[in-house]
Design a protein around this motif. Sequence first.
Motif, short mmCIF file in Angstrom:
data_model
loop_
_atom_site.label_atom_id
_atom_site.label_comp_id
_atom_site.label_asym_id
_atom_site.label_seq_id
_atom_site.Cartn_x
_atom_site.Cartn_y
_atom_site.Cartn_z
N PHE A 162 0.60 -1.30 0.21
CA PHE A 162 0.00 -0.09 -0.12
C PHE A 162 0.83 1.28 0.13
N THR A 163 1.98 1.26 0.75
CA THR A 163 2.68 2.37 0.72
C THR A 163 3.49 2.48 -0.61
N ARG A 164 3.97 1.55 -1.20
CA ARG A 164 4.44 1.56 -2.64
C ARG A 164 3.14 2.27 -3.63
N ILE A 165 2.05 1.87 -3.72
CA ILE A 165 1.02 2.12 -4.41
C ILE A 165 0.84 3.75 -3.93
N THR A 166 0.56 4.05 -2.88
CA THR A 166 0.49 5.33 -2.37
C THR A 166 1.40 6.40 -2.94
N ASN A 167 2.58 5.98 -2.74
CA ASN A 167 3.68 6.75 -3.34
C ASN A 167 3.56 7.02 -5.08
N SER A 168 3.43 6.03 -5.81
CA SER A 168 3.16 6.04 -6.81
C SER A 168 2.00 6.96 -7.43
#
Length: 327
Positions: A201-207
């Motif tokens: 989720f953190t990676r998706i949020t950052n992207s």
Amino acid sequence: MEVQRTIFIKSNTIIASPMIHRLVNLGVTESLKIEEAQIVRLTNVLALFPIPVYLFYIGYGFFFNQVFSSILASSMIILTAISVRQNSLGRYGIAKIVLIGLNGFSIWVTFNVFNIDYSVLSSFLPLLLCYGFFFDLEREKKEFAISAGLTLFFIVSSFLIPRQLLYGIDLAPADAELSNLLHLLFSFVLTALLVYALFRFTRITNSKLIVAREEAEKYSKLQSEFLANMSHEIRTPLNGIIGSSYLLQDTPLTHEQQEYASTIGLSSNMLKEIIDNILDLSKLEVDQIQLEQIEFDLSETLKGVAQMLKPTIKYKPVDLKVEFDQG
């Protein structure tokens, strides 16, 4: 994706199943920012992860004639459904209190009722991870404090309150050993799944934030270019009006006509200044504005405003007077 003054995200999930997708996105609305929407999804994920474990203990209780385990696990599923419902209604803080509180309570009850060792307390590890990612501390300080207080109470009381004080179930040594292994296994599996979900989720949020920022910058640039182009386009005919008003004032006119021509010129110049201010606004958005200090005559400015308004109020029951101290 919708780009406004605040960037919003409609949907995003790490789960492919349509039904799970809907469950994970319960409570997510277009009014939420990207980070807020992800926190809501993570809350739903936290609610869904233990469901297979609860179902296992329901079957385990019936198979080994441990009715208490089945009742406790069934209660946890009902309370989880209530928590998810609160999340879907936008009561995010209440949902987190119920969810974290009931999970802590189930661990505490299991430890204090059954004759098992401290391995069950390892199940608190996934809950402790939640505090770093699941709360919006700007809006949910109270809910955070209540949830942390409940978790702290359950952990501390597990060491201070005598076990099986009110009710106790003594498992056979083999069953107790199996229960210890299962609790360790489930706690580590849930922790691993939770860590995976957090990183995903953190990676998706950052992207998504990067894409949203790029879209916002593109939108802002187009807006600035539009304002600049429109300002230049409006200036062209406006300069013609201003020039014509000056030429008109040089022709033989009556006193009243001279006032009208002067008002046209004054109003046109004021409109041009407004357009210049609009262009300055577009420069401000790209950090290209330069502030200027220019002296002006206040009395002449007031006279100009009065002159510009004079034709408007001529046929109205209004008397406009401008008075100022000459000193």
